[in-house]
Scaffold this motif. Structure first.
Motif, PDB file in Angstrom:
ATOM      1  N   ARG A 205       0.835  -1.207   0.000  1.00 50.61           N
ATOM      2  CA  ARG A 205       0.000   0.000   0.000  1.00 50.61           C
ATOM      3  C   ARG A 205       0.868   1.255   0.000  1.00 50.61           C
ATOM      4  O   ARG A 205       0.566   2.230  -0.692  1.00 50.61           O
ATOM      5  CB  ARG A 205      -0.934  -0.012   1.202  1.00 50.61           C
ATOM      6  CG  ARG A 205      -2.098  -0.992   1.049  1.00 50.61           C
ATOM      7  CD  ARG A 205      -2.856  -1.144   2.339  1.00 50.61           C
ATOM      8  NE  ARG A 205      -4.133  -1.828   2.119  1.00 50.61           N
ATOM      9  CZ  ARG A 205      -4.875  -2.329   3.107  1.00 50.61           C
ATOM     10  NH1 ARG A 205      -4.476  -2.228   4.359  1.00 50.61           N
ATOM     11  NH2 ARG A 205      -6.014  -2.933   2.831  1.00 50.61           N
ATOM     12  N   GLU A 209      -0.351   2.671  -3.408  1.00 43.92           N
ATOM     13  CA  GLU A 209      -1.574   3.432  -3.229  1.00 43.92           C
ATOM     14  C   GLU A 209      -1.299   4.933  -3.198  1.00 43.92           C
ATOM     15  O   GLU A 209      -0.247   5.378  -2.724  1.00 43.92           O
ATOM     16  CB  GLU A 209      -2.279   3.027  -1.925  1.00 43.92           C
ATOM     17  CG  GLU A 209      -2.867   1.624  -1.936  1.00 43.92           C
ATOM     18  CD  GLU A 209      -4.226   1.568  -2.638  1.00 43.92           C
ATOM     19  OE1 GLU A 209      -4.675   2.603  -3.177  1.00 43.92           O
ATOM     20  OE2 GLU A 209      -4.830   0.483  -2.627  1.00 43.92           O
ATOM     21  N   ASN A 211      -2.974   7.037  -1.333  1.00 38.73           N
ATOM     22  CA  ASN A 211      -3.009   7.345   0.098  1.00 38.73           C
ATOM     23  C   ASN A 211      -3.019   6.006   0.843  1.00 38.73           C
ATOM     24  O   ASN A 211      -4.078   5.387   0.983  1.00 38.73           O
ATOM     25  CB  ASN A 211      -4.245   8.174   0.448  1.00 38.73           C
ATOM     26  CG  ASN A 211      -4.305   8.522   1.928  1.00 38.73           C
ATOM     27  OD1 ASN A 211      -3.469   8.072   2.717  1.00 38.73           O
ATOM     28  ND2 ASN A 211      -5.289   9.318   2.311  1.00 38.73           N
ATOM     29  N   ALA A 213      -3.031   5.192   3.828  1.00 42.72           N
ATOM     30  CA  ALA A 213      -3.912   5.138   4.998  1.00 42.72           C
ATOM     31  C   ALA A 213      -5.365   4.920   4.597  1.00 42.72           C
ATOM     32  O   ALA A 213      -6.172   4.452   5.409  1.00 42.72           O
ATOM     33  CB  ALA A 213      -3.779   6.415   5.822  1.00 42.72           C
ATOM     34  N   ARG A 214      -5.699   5.273   3.354  1.00 39.87           N
ATOM     35  CA  ARG A 214      -7.062   5.085   2.841  1.00 39.87           C
ATOM     36  C   ARG A 214      -6.976   4.429   1.470  1.00 39.87           C
ATOM     37  O   ARG A 214      -7.206   5.082   0.447  1.00 39.87           O
ATOM     38  CB  ARG A 214      -7.809   6.412   2.785  1.00 39.87           C
ATOM     39  CG  ARG A 214      -7.891   7.121   4.128  1.00 39.87           C
ATOM     40  CD  ARG A 214      -8.747   8.359   4.057  1.00 39.87           C
ATOM     41  NE  ARG A 214     -10.141   8.054   3.788  1.00 39.87           N
ATOM     42  CZ  ARG A 214     -11.108   8.964   3.679  1.00 39.87           C
ATOM     43  NH1 ARG A 214     -10.803  10.241   3.793  1.00 39.87           N
ATOM     44  NH2 ARG A 214     -12.357   8.603   3.441  1.00 39.87           N
ATOM     45  N   PRO A 215      -6.613   3.151   1.429  1.00 41.13           N
ATOM     46  CA  PRO A 215      -6.371   2.484   0.140  1.00 41.13           C
ATOM     47  C   PRO A 215      -7.624   2.400  -0.722  1.00 41.13           C
ATOM     48  O   PRO A 215      -8.714   2.127  -0.224  1.00 41.13           O
ATOM     49  CB  PRO A 215      -5.882   1.084   0.552  1.00 41.13           C
ATOM     50  CG  PRO A 215      -6.411   0.895   1.937  1.00 41.13           C
ATOM     51  CD  PRO A 215      -6.405   2.245   2.571  1.00 41.13           C
ATOM     52  N   GLU A 216      -7.438   2.640  -2.005  1.00 48.87           N
ATOM     53  CA  GLU A 216      -8.545   2.568  -2.962  1.00 48.87           C
ATOM     54  C   GLU A 216      -8.586   1.242  -3.701  1.00 48.87           C
ATOM     55  O   GLU A 216      -9.628   0.868  -4.235  1.00 48.87           O
ATOM     56  CB  GLU A 216      -8.403   3.698  -3.991  1.00 48.87           C
ATOM     57  CG  GLU A 216      -8.409   5.097  -3.406  1.00 48.87           C
ATOM     58  CD  GLU A 216      -8.075   6.132  -4.469  1.00 48.87           C
ATOM     59  OE1 GLU A 216      -8.805   6.208  -5.471  1.00 48.87           O
ATOM     60  OE2 GLU A 216      -7.073   6.852  -4.304  1.00 48.87           O
ATOM     61  N   VAL A 219      -7.847  -3.408  -0.794  1.00 53.39           N
ATOM     62  CA  VAL A 219      -8.814  -3.125   0.271  1.00 53.39           C
ATOM     63  C   VAL A 219      -8.925  -4.288   1.252  1.00 53.39           C
ATOM     64  O   VAL A 219      -8.720  -5.454   0.897  1.00 53.39           O
ATOM     65  CB  VAL A 219     -10.201  -2.789  -0.308  1.00 53.39           C
ATOM     66  CG1 VAL A 219     -10.125  -1.561  -1.197  1.00 53.39           C
ATOM     67  CG2 VAL A 219     -10.770  -3.963  -1.088  1.00 53.39           C
ATOM     68  N   THR A 222     -12.800  -6.809   6.429  1.00 55.94           N
ATOM     69  CA  THR A 222     -12.559  -6.943   7.850  1.00 55.94           C
ATOM     70  C   THR A 222     -12.833  -8.360   8.352  1.00 55.94           C
ATOM     71  O   THR A 222     -13.903  -8.920   8.137  1.00 55.94           O
ATOM     72  CB  THR A 222     -13.413  -5.948   8.653  1.00 55.94           C
ATOM     73  OG1 THR A 222     -13.149  -4.629   8.158  1.00 55.94           O
ATOM     74  CG2 THR A 222     -13.098  -6.019  10.125  1.00 55.94           C
TER      75      THR A 222
END
Length: 232
Positions: A205, A209, A211, A213-216, A219, A222
């Motif tokens: 990532r 990626e 960002n 911290a906020r992968p697009e 993913v 959970t």
């Protein structure tokens, strides 16, 4: 969809659900073979050579997860699970056994058809390490040259990072469980070493990626695993 060449095997012991799903698929001009037991489903799949299998994990003769395991011994056909069980453990077991997708009931036919189309598209564009170039976001992967670029600049990946990325690419759009990724990248002896996976996924990532911290694209599902999305 309108492709009369598409063949689906439906393994479901509930007659109403079987009729409902069959009617919906046939309305999309698909050829449907159905079975009410796991043994019949395996036999039909072996002879019909379908493009996709839909299965209920609760069957009268064999547990559906065992059917998937047997199927994976000789076929890579996409498998969608339709189940009333919504627990995380049930999903993980089915995905670890080799299922490609998991839907819980009640379900919408429109969503089921969309998922079928997605899996058929992935089958149509299966990549090989000898002749494929794939991309997502600003990243381009040349599998023949074993090179990775982001915004036109070469990105250095360690051998393990590259194996992990290729595994995600080969199953793009599908959720891979932690266990599946660990076994395919590190081997069966490391199936419980989830910390390896977290570290290397974080590395990917960070390198790929926009960002981390906020992968697009890389993913997290959970409690289940990871999925690579947006591959083209």
């Amino acid at each position: 969809m309108s492709d009369p060449a598409v063949t689906v095997v439906l393994i479901e012991d509930d007659r109403q659900i079987r009729r409902y799903v069959r009617a919906a698929l046939e309305s999309e001009v698909m050829r449907v073979f159905d079975a009410s037991t796991g043994q019949d489903g395996l036999a039909i799949t072996a002879t019909a050579r379908p493009d996709l299998v839909i299965i209920d994990p609760v069957l009268p003769d064999i547990d559906g997860v065992d059917v998937i395991r047997q199927l994976r011994g000789w076929s890579a056909v996409p498998v969608i699970v339709l189940s009333a069980r919504s627990g995380e453990k049930d999903k993980v077991m089915a995905l670890d056994a080799g299922a490609d997708d998991y839907m819980t009931t009640p379900f919408g036919i429109a969503e089921l058809l969309a998922r079928i189309r997605a899996h058929l598209r992935r089958q149509d564009r299966l990549v090989t390490p000898d002749s494929a170039r794939v991309s997502f976001g600003a990243v381009t992967i040349d599998l023949a040259a074993r090179s990775v670029q982001r915004n036109g600049e070469t990105i250095h990946l360690s051998p393990t990072e590259y194996r992990l990325l290729v595994t995600l690419v080969r199953h793009a759009g599908c959720v891979l469980t932690h266990r599946q990724l660990l076994e395919q990248v590190w081997g069966p002896a490391h199936a419980q070493n989830a910390n390896y996976l977290r570290i290397y996924m974080g590395n990917l990532r960070h390198k790929l990626e926009r960002n981390p911290a906020r992968p697009e694209h890389i993913v997290t599902e959970t409690g289940v695993g990871y999925c690579l999305v947006g591959v083209r």
